[in-house]
Scaffold this active site. Structure first.
Site, mmCIF file in Angstrom:
data_model
loop_
_atom_site.group_PDB
_atom_site.id
_atom_site.type_symbol
_atom_site.label_atom_id
_atom_site.label_comp_id
_atom_site.label_asym_id
_atom_site.label_seq_id
_atom_site.Cartn_x
_atom_site.Cartn_y
_atom_site.Cartn_z
ATOM 1 N N THR A 1 0.826 -1.213 0.000
ATOM 2 C CA THR A 1 0.000 0.000 0.000
ATOM 3 C C THR A 1 0.859 1.262 0.000
ATOM 4 O O THR A 1 1.980 1.251 0.525
ATOM 5 C CB THR A 1 -0.906 -0.013 1.255
ATOM 6 O OG1 THR A 1 -1.520 1.260 1.397
ATOM 7 C CG2 THR A 1 -0.127 -0.304 2.522
ATOM 8 N N ASP A 2 0.292 2.345 -0.522
ATOM 9 C CA ASP A 2 1.002 3.639 -0.475
ATOM 10 C C ASP A 2 1.150 4.144 0.959
ATOM 11 O O ASP A 2 1.974 5.017 1.234
ATOM 12 C CB ASP A 2 0.288 4.695 -1.343
ATOM 13 C CG ASP A 2 -1.152 4.979 -0.932
ATOM 14 O OD1 ASP A 2 -1.666 4.323 -0.007
ATOM 15 O OD2 ASP A 2 -1.775 5.873 -1.551
ATOM 16 N N GLU A 3 0.343 3.586 1.884
ATOM 17 C CA GLU A 3 0.387 4.093 3.263
ATOM 18 C C GLU A 3 1.725 3.825 3.943
ATOM 19 O O GLU A 3 2.034 4.442 4.962
ATOM 20 C CB GLU A 3 -0.747 3.489 4.101
ATOM 21 C CG GLU A 3 -2.104 3.864 3.556
ATOM 22 C CD GLU A 3 -3.249 3.700 4.550
ATOM 23 O OE1 GLU A 3 -3.000 3.532 5.756
ATOM 24 O OE2 GLU A 3 -4.401 3.749 4.092
ATOM 25 N N TYR B 1 -1.649 -0.262 11.183
ATOM 26 C CA TYR B 1 -1.870 -0.991 9.916
ATOM 27 C C TYR B 1 -0.698 -0.775 8.965
ATOM 28 O O TYR B 1 -0.092 -1.741 8.471
ATOM 29 C CB TYR B 1 -3.185 -0.531 9.251
ATOM 30 C CG TYR B 1 -3.251 -0.846 7.762
ATOM 31 C CD1 TYR B 1 -3.374 -2.169 7.321
ATOM 32 C CD2 TYR B 1 -3.149 0.160 6.795
ATOM 33 C CE1 TYR B 1 -3.410 -2.471 5.961
ATOM 34 C CE2 TYR B 1 -3.186 -0.131 5.441
ATOM 35 C CZ TYR B 1 -3.314 -1.442 5.024
ATOM 36 O OH TYR B 1 -3.338 -1.740 3.687
ATOM 37 N N LYS C 1 2.186 -3.340 7.390
ATOM 38 C CA LYS C 1 2.422 -3.555 5.953
ATOM 39 C C LYS C 1 3.883 -3.225 5.611
ATOM 40 O O LYS C 1 4.523 -3.929 4.825
ATOM 41 C CB LYS C 1 1.476 -2.683 5.113
ATOM 42 C CG LYS C 1 0.013 -3.082 5.160
ATOM 43 C CD LYS C 1 -0.298 -4.456 4.571
ATOM 44 C CE LYS C 1 -0.131 -4.545 3.074
ATOM 45 N NZ LYS C 1 -0.642 -5.837 2.541
HETATM 46 P P1 NAD Z 1 -10.095 -7.031 2.577
HETATM 47 O O1 NAD Z 1 -10.093 -6.775 4.034
HETATM 48 O O2 NAD Z 1 -11.325 -6.757 1.787
HETATM 49 O O3 NAD Z 1 -9.711 -8.567 2.293
HETATM 50 C C1 NAD Z 1 -8.719 -9.232 3.030
HETATM 51 C C2 NAD Z 1 -8.904 -10.737 2.800
HETATM 52 O O4 NAD Z 1 -7.837 -11.429 3.469
HETATM 53 C C3 NAD Z 1 -10.219 -11.294 3.361
HETATM 54 O O5 NAD Z 1 -10.834 -12.147 2.431
HETATM 55 C C4 NAD Z 1 -9.773 -12.070 4.601
HETATM 56 O O6 NAD Z 1 -10.631 -13.161 4.912
HETATM 57 C C5 NAD Z 1 -8.384 -12.534 4.183
HETATM 58 N N1 NAD Z 1 -7.503 -12.805 5.342
HETATM 59 C C6 NAD Z 1 -7.278 -11.991 6.417
HETATM 60 N N2 NAD Z 1 -6.432 -12.584 7.270
HETATM 61 C C7 NAD Z 1 -6.094 -13.794 6.725
HETATM 62 C C8 NAD Z 1 -5.240 -14.845 7.121
HETATM 63 N N3 NAD Z 1 -4.544 -14.799 8.283
HETATM 64 N N4 NAD Z 1 -5.115 -15.920 6.315
HETATM 65 C C9 NAD Z 1 -5.819 -15.995 5.156
HETATM 66 N N5 NAD Z 1 -6.649 -15.031 4.722
HETATM 67 C C10 NAD Z 1 -6.792 -13.932 5.502
HETATM 68 O O7 NAD Z 1 -8.852 -6.229 2.005
HETATM 69 P P2 NAD Z 1 -8.629 -5.518 0.585
HETATM 70 O O8 NAD Z 1 -9.093 -4.121 0.666
HETATM 71 O O9 NAD Z 1 -9.122 -6.417 -0.479
HETATM 72 O O10 NAD Z 1 -7.025 -5.470 0.551
HETATM 73 C C11 NAD Z 1 -6.280 -6.557 0.007
HETATM 74 C C12 NAD Z 1 -4.803 -6.222 0.049
HETATM 75 O O11 NAD Z 1 -4.552 -5.030 -0.706
HETATM 76 C C13 NAD Z 1 -4.264 -5.948 1.448
HETATM 77 O O12 NAD Z 1 -2.984 -6.528 1.546
HETATM 78 C C14 NAD Z 1 -4.171 -4.424 1.531
HETATM 79 O O13 NAD Z 1 -3.139 -4.031 2.402
HETATM 80 C C15 NAD Z 1 -3.844 -4.081 0.086
HETATM 81 N N6 NAD Z 1 -4.292 -2.743 -0.373
HETATM 82 C C16 NAD Z 1 -5.583 -2.347 -0.202
HETATM 83 C C17 NAD Z 1 -6.003 -1.108 -0.717
HETATM 84 C C18 NAD Z 1 -7.430 -0.617 -0.569
HETATM 85 O O14 NAD Z 1 -7.717 0.512 -0.935
HETATM 86 N N7 NAD Z 1 -8.360 -1.424 -0.104
HETATM 87 C C19 NAD Z 1 -5.064 -0.286 -1.369
HETATM 88 C C20 NAD Z 1 -3.740 -0.732 -1.503
HETATM 89 C C21 NAD Z 1 -3.373 -1.974 -1.015
HETATM 90 O O1 DAU Z 2 -4.133 4.079 0.539
HETATM 91 C C1 DAU Z 2 -4.390 2.709 0.501
HETATM 92 C C2 DAU Z 2 -5.189 2.296 1.711
HETATM 93 O O2 DAU Z 2 -6.506 2.810 1.504
HETATM 94 C C3 DAU Z 2 -5.217 0.788 1.930
HETATM 95 O O3 DAU Z 2 -3.926 0.348 2.241
HETATM 96 C C4 DAU Z 2 -6.168 0.420 3.078
HETATM 97 O O4 DAU Z 2 -6.267 -0.994 3.178
HETATM 98 C C5 DAU Z 2 -7.532 1.003 2.768
HETATM 99 O O5 DAU Z 2 -8.405 0.743 3.853
HETATM 100 C C6 DAU Z 2 -7.439 2.516 2.526
HETATM 101 O O6 DAU Z 2 -7.089 3.224 3.745
HETATM 102 P P1 DAU Z 2 -7.810 4.582 4.175
HETATM 103 O O7 DAU Z 2 -7.667 4.708 5.634
HETATM 104 O O8 DAU Z 2 -7.370 5.722 3.335
HETATM 105 O O9 DAU Z 2 -9.340 4.215 3.748
HETATM 106 P P2 DAU Z 2 -10.739 4.480 4.481
HETATM 107 O O10 DAU Z 2 -11.795 4.113 3.486
HETATM 108 O O11 DAU Z 2 -10.813 3.896 5.831
HETATM 109 O O12 DAU Z 2 -10.741 6.070 4.639
HETATM 110 C C7 DAU Z 2 -10.611 6.926 3.506
HETATM 111 C C8 DAU Z 2 -10.643 8.356 4.020
HETATM 112 O O13 DAU Z 2 -11.963 8.646 4.534
HETATM 113 C C9 DAU Z 2 -9.683 8.603 5.181
HETATM 114 O O14 DAU Z 2 -9.111 9.898 5.049
HETATM 115 C C10 DAU Z 2 -10.573 8.546 6.418
HETATM 116 C C11 DAU Z 2 -11.915 9.043 5.918
HETATM 117 N N1 DAU Z 2 -13.088 8.436 6.612
HETATM 118 C C12 DAU Z 2 -13.146 7.062 6.686
HETATM 119 C C13 DAU Z 2 -14.198 6.452 7.332
HETATM 120 C C14 DAU Z 2 -14.261 4.949 7.436
HETATM 121 C C15 DAU Z 2 -14.099 9.240 7.119
HETATM 122 O O15 DAU Z 2 -14.062 10.487 7.022
HETATM 123 N N2 DAU Z 2 -15.151 8.619 7.759
HETATM 124 C C16 DAU Z 2 -15.237 7.262 7.886
HETATM 125 O O16 DAU Z 2 -16.228 6.770 8.512
#
Ligand code: NAD
Ligand code: DAU
Length: 340
Positions: free
Chosen positions: A125-127, A153, A157
């Site tokens: 992730t970019d985070e 988190y 990562k």
């Molecule tokens: P998500 O929470 O929707 O899915 C995570 C999945 O992993 C789930 O199906 C869960 O059951 C499985 N899991 C969790 N712990 C496990 C374990 N110990 N063993 C096996 N399976 C397990 O997450 P997502 O948003 O789909 O993110 C997927 C990946 O992409 C993550 O690694 C996250 O860091 C990365 N990522 C997410 C975003 C975003 O915006 N959502 C952006 C950049 C990177």
């Molecule tokens: O940048 C990549 C990341 O993006 C991934 O690595 C993470 O897995 C993914 O969850 C996401 O992280 P964020 O924290 O940016 O996403 P989230 O949807 O939780 O929040 C997006 C923005 O919205 C953040 O600035 C917080 C704000 N927010 C979020 C929630 C849940 C609110 O204002 N209210 C809310 O209730």
């Protein structure tokens, strides 16, 4: 000849979109989906390909080395999505984040090495880069930006990224790391801001906007992200890091207003709530390396169209998110937002 992939976390948001893409676009590849089905894992996300003979589901934890040793001998590559993925949950309790994101990644790396798996793509992730200031709009994260995670988190990562890097340097393993910005699209768990806000509005509930709402995120459509991961798997160079972004920066306030407009709701539906602890101000990705070296560019992320289509998906799939929002998630929502 086709490949067999071990995809971890394939029942989650991005993993399920990735598996669907691979099954549709690589017609001689097989996919084994290893997922523990935690609160965010949902097999309904893959109901349309469940019976495909090139798809297999294995329920299990990435920390289970014995199970990994039964699956890996058949696999050419690992694409590792499994993680605890929600920042707010990591602030409540970071224990599962370290167990899955750090220890789980180490177990997977060891198993891949033991079983001579050819390639290991780690989805990060970019985070991990921390935050950018609001007053320098030209600044973006490049692959050279130092790692400086701010939440439990992102720290977990970042730790996993460093392990992946170390296994390449120490053992010569063919590992690659992708770092993507915020995803949006179908099947996202409704704890994340877009599905949370859309589903709340469909339930006629207010949307909880953190702090001043000026934090900036760089939004990318999930299928653009998945195509980028597939590109890295097929064309990336061992040991490299690739940044992936949508070139689509918005403040949370702007995002909220866009959602309200698409859904025909007004400002009164915004509830300003206490800010997230350590809330990163701005993320923005420089994806020049992906474009210049691997020829990838996002094609589905442009707003307002992509956001409108995503909102429509949640409108059309009310039963999906209603089922997800009931049960254990309802308890989490009360804990997170009850007194905020
Ligand atoms: P998500 O929470 O929707 O899915 C995570 C999945 O992993 C789930 O199906 C869960 O059951 C499985 N899991 C969790 N712990 C496990 C374990 N110990 N063993 C096996 N399976 C397990 O997450 P997502 O948003 O789909 O993110 C997927 C990946 O992409 C993550 O690694 C996250 O860091 C990365 N990522 C997410 C975003 C975003 O915006 N959502 C952006 C950049 C990177
Ligand atoms: O940048 C990549 C990341 O993006 C991934 O690595 C993470 O897995 C993914 O969850 C996401 O992280 P964020 O924290 O940016 O996403 P989230 O949807 O939780 O929040 C997006 C923005 O919205 C953040 O600035 C917080 C704000 N927010 C979020 C929630 C849940 C609110 O204002 N209210 C809310 O209730």
């Amino acid at each position: 000849m086709g490949k067999t992939l071990l995809v971890t976390g394939g029942a989650g948001f991005i993993g399920s979109n990735f598996i669907r893409l691979v099954i549709e676009q690589r017609d001689d590849w097989h996919v084994i989906n290893l997922d523990a089905l935690t609160y965010s894992g949902n097999l309904e996300n893959l109901a349309d390909i469940d019976l495909n003979s090139r798809y297999e589901f294995a329920r299990g934890d990435i920390n289970n080395s014995e199970l990994l040793d039964t699956l890996m001998p058949r696999c050419d590559a690992v694409v590792h999505f499994a993680a605890e993925s929600h920042v707010d949950r990591s602030i409540m309790d970071s224990t599962p984040f370290v167990q899955t994101n750090v220890v789980g990644t180490q177990k997977l790396l060891d198993a891949a090495r033991r079983n001579d798996v050819q390639r290991f793509v780690h989805v990060s992730t970019d985070e991990v880069y921390g935050e950018l200031p609001l007053d320098d709009p030209e600044a973006k994260f490049t692959e050279q930006t130092p790692i400086a995670p701010n939440s439990p988190y992102s720290a977990s990562k970042a730790a996993s990224d460093l392990l992946v890097r170390a296994y390449h340097e120490t053992f010569g393993m063919d590992t690659l790391i992708t770092r993507c910005s915020n995803n949006f699209g179908p099947y996202q768990f409704p704890e994340k801001v877009i599905p949370l806000f859309v589903s709340n509005l469909l339930e006629d509930k207010q949307v909880p906007l953190y702090g001043d709402g000026l934090n900036v995120r760089d939004w990318i459509h999930v299928v653009d992200h998945c195509e980028a991961v597939l590109t890295v798997l097929e064309k990336g160079s061992a040991g490299e890091v690739y940044n992936i972004g949508g070139n689509n920066e918005r403040t949370n306030l702007e995002l909220t207003h866009s959602i309200l407009k698409i859904m025909g709701k007004d400002e009164s539906m915004i509830k300003h709530v206490t800010d997230r602890l350590g809330h990163d101000r701005r993320y923005a990705i420089d994806a020049t390396k992906m474009r210049q070296q691997l020829g990838w560019e996002p094609t589905r992320s442009a707003w307002p169209n992509a956001l409108e289509q995503t909102v429509q998906w949640y409108v059309d799939h009310t039963e999906w998110w209603q089922r997800v929002k009931s049960g254990a998630y309802a308890e989490y929502y009360d804990k997170m937002y009850g007194n905020r």
